[in-house]
Enzyme design. Structure first.
Site, PDB file in Angstrom:
ATOM      1  CE  LYS A 125      -4.473   0.824   0.231  1.00  0.00           C
ATOM      2  NZ  LYS A 125      -5.596  -0.081  -0.119  1.00  0.00           N
ATOM      3  CG  ASP A 165      -7.324   3.179  -0.838  1.00  0.00           C
ATOM      4  OD1 ASP A 165      -7.663   1.991  -0.806  1.00  0.00           O
ATOM      5  OD2 ASP A 165      -7.530   3.954   0.119  1.00  0.00           O
TER       6      ASP A 165
END
Ligand code: GLU
Length: 443
Positions: A125, A165
Site C-alpha cells: 500500500k 484508493d
C-alpha cells in the site's frame, strides 16, 4: 503466554504510536490463533514476527508547485508488505490523514485480502498526505508527476503494481502512468485502474462496489435470504459506494443513504444514482448538493447514517467510521447483515458486537476484495495483451466473490467458529501466505 500473544504484545509495544496498524494486527492475529496452534512449525520459522514486518517501506519527499507559484512539500509512502504469493499489489491513498500507521494497516490487511482472491498477488500500500480537495487539474497533475518521480524507483509490473484508493481515481492513475512511461520509456502494466484507452480493464471502476454486493448476496443466500426488497444503508459516496448502490438497486434493494466527510443524505425514495454521480463524479461537490437537485431528500450535517433503520448496512467510506454506538443502533433497528466496502470501517468493539449479536458480518478484506481481484485481472490482460469484455470480467468477479464467501465460511466451520467470517476470512487468507512463506525459507 501463547505464541500469538507474545508476538502481539511485542508488536503493539514496539508500534504503540501507530494505532491503526496495531488495531489491524490485533484483529488478525487474535482470530488466526487456532490455525497457528495447529501448525507449531510456524513458531520455529518466526513466521508471525516476519508477517508483521513489512519487507520494505519507503518514505519520500514530494515537492510540488501550486497554480500561484507557491512551493509545497508532502510526504510519499510505499509499504511493500509481503510478496510470498505474488508481486506487491495495493492502492495509493491521497488524503491528509495518511501517515505510516495508516499505510501499514492498509498494507497488512491487503496481504490477506489479496490471498483470499485466489490470485497471485502479494500485499502492499502507499500514498501521500496530499489533499486533492479543491486542487485544480494541473495541481493534481504536477503532484502526481512529483510523486511518481520517486515511486517509479521501487515499482514494476513484476515486482509492485499500485492502483487507486481514497483520493486516487482514474484521473490520478492517468497522470501517474504518464510520468512512469516518460521516465522509464516503458508502456507496461505497472499500475491498475488505468483508462480503457491505455491498458485498463472493463469493469474495474465498478468492481469493488459490485463485488461487495455479490459477496453480501452470497452471504444472505447461504442463510436463506437475499437482497431483493431489503432496505440498505450505505456510507461514503466514492467509487465503492456508488457502484455498490448501483448493484444493490439492480438486485431489488432500496438504498436510502450516502455520505461524505461533511454528513449524510437520506432519500426515502431510494438514492437517485444519476444525481449522485452528477454530484460526486462530475461536479466533485459536497454531498449536500444532492438535496439541491433532489429537494425531498434530507441532509444531516456532521452525522453518520447508522441510526437509519435498515436490513443491511454497507460501510463504504473509511477506517473506524462505525463504532460501538453505531453498531448498537444498527442491531436495535433490526439490521441483519453488515458487509464492509471500506478497509476496516468497523472498530474492534463494533465488530465484536456484530458477531456476539449474530449479525452476518463480512469483513472488508473479504467483502471489498473485488477491486483488487479485478486489478489482478487487469494485470493478466496486460501481460497477455488481450482485452476481455465487460461481461467476461464481471462474470469472473462474481465467481471470485462467491468463492471468497465459500472459503471464509468453510474456514470458519473448520476452526469451530461457524458464521464468524472474521475468523474465517483471516484464517483462509493467512494459511496460503503462511505456507508460501514457509516453503520459501527464512527470507
Ligand atoms: N485500494 C483497493 C483496495 O483496498 C484496490 C487495490 C488494487 O486494486 O490494487 O483493495
Amino acid at each position: 503466554m501463547s505464541y500469538v500473544d507474545e508476538v502481539l504484545q511485542t508488536t503493539t509495544e514496539r508500534w504503540h504510536y501507530q494505532p491503526e496498524f496495531c488495531q489491524a494486527v490485533t484483529e488478525v492475529l487474535k482470530s488466526i490463533e487456532p490455525a497457528v496452534e495447529a501448525n507449531p512449525h510456524y513458531e520455529k520459522g518466526a513466521l508471525l514476527e516476519r508477517l508483521v514486518a513489512p519487507e520494505k517501506a519507503t518514505l519520500f519527499r514530494v515537492p510540488w508547485i501550486d497554480d500561484n507559484g507557491k512551493v509545497h512539500v508532502n510526504r510519499g509512502y510505499r509499504v511493500q508488505f509481503n510478496s510470498a504469493i505474488g508481486p506487491y499489489k495495493g492502492g495509493l491513498r491521497f488524503h491528509p490523514s495518511v501517515n505510516m500507521s495508516i499505510i501499514k494497516f492498509l498494507g497488512f490487511e491487503q496481504i490477506f485480502k489479496n490471498s483470499l482472491t485466489g490470485l497471485p498477488i502479494g500485499g502492499g500500500k502507499g500514498g501521500s498526505d496530499f489533499d486533492p480537495k479543491g486542487k485544480s487539474d494541473f495541481e493534481i497533475m504536477r503532484f502526481c508527476q512529483g510523486f511518481m518521480t520517486e515511486l517509479y524507483k521501487v515499482i514494476g509490473p513484476n515486482s509492485d503494481v499500485p492502483a487507486g484508493d481514497i483520493g486516487v481515481g482514474g484521473r490520478e492513475i492517468g497522470y501517474l502512468f504518464g510520468q512512469y512511461k516518460k521516465i522509464t520509456g516503458r508502456h507496461e502494466g505497472v499500475l491498475t485502474g488505468k483508462g480503457l484507452s491505455y491498458g485498463g480493464s472493463l469493469a474495474r471502476t465498478e468492481a469493488t462496489g459490485y463485488g461487495l454486493v455479490y459477496l453480501a448476496s452470497a452471504m444472505l443466500n447461504a442463510h436463506n435470504n437475499g437482497l431483493d426488497g431489503k432496505t440498505v444503508v450505505v456510507s461514503g459516496s466514492g467509487n465503492v459506494a456508488i457502484y455498490a448502490i448501483e448493484k444493490a438497486q439492480s438486485l431489488g434493494a432500496k438504498v436510502v443513504t450516502a455520505s461524505d466527510s461533511s454528513g449524510y443524505i437520506y432519500d426515502a425514495d431510494g438514492i437517485d444514482l444519476a444525481i449522485l454521480k452528477q454530484v460526486k463524479e462530475k461536479e466533485r461537490a459536497r454531498i449536500v448538493r444532492y438535496t439541491e437537485l433532489k429537494p425531498t431528500a434530507k441532509f444531516f450535517a456532521g452525522e453518520k447514517p447508522w441510526g437509519v433503520k435498515c436490513d443491511v448496512a454497507l460501510p463504504c467510506a473509511t477506517q473506524n467510521e462505525l463504532g460501538l454506538d453505531g453498531a448498537k443502533a444498527l442491531v436495535n433497528n433490526g439490521c441483519i447483515a453488515v458487509a464492509e466496502g471500506a478497509n476496516m470501517p468497523s472498530t474492534i468493539d463494533a465488530t465484536n458486537y456484530f458477531i456476539e449479536n449474530k449479525i452476518l458480518f463480512a469483513p472488508g478484506k473479504a467483502a471489498n476484495a473485488g477491486g483488487v481481484a479485478t486489478s489482478a485481472l487487469e494485470m493478466s490482460q496486460n501481460s497477455a495483451r488481450i482485452i476481455w469484455t465487460f461481461d467476461q470480467v464481471d462474470a469472473k468477479l462474481k465467481d471470485i466473490m462467491e468463492s471468497i464467501y465459500g472459503h471464509m465460511a468453510d474456514a470458519a466451520v473448520e476452526y469451530g467458529h461457524k458464521d464468524n467470517f472474521v475468523v474465517g476470512a483471516n484464517i483462509a487468507g493467512f494459511l496460503k501466505v503462511a505456507d508460501a512463506m514457509m516453503a520459501q525459507g527464512i527470507v
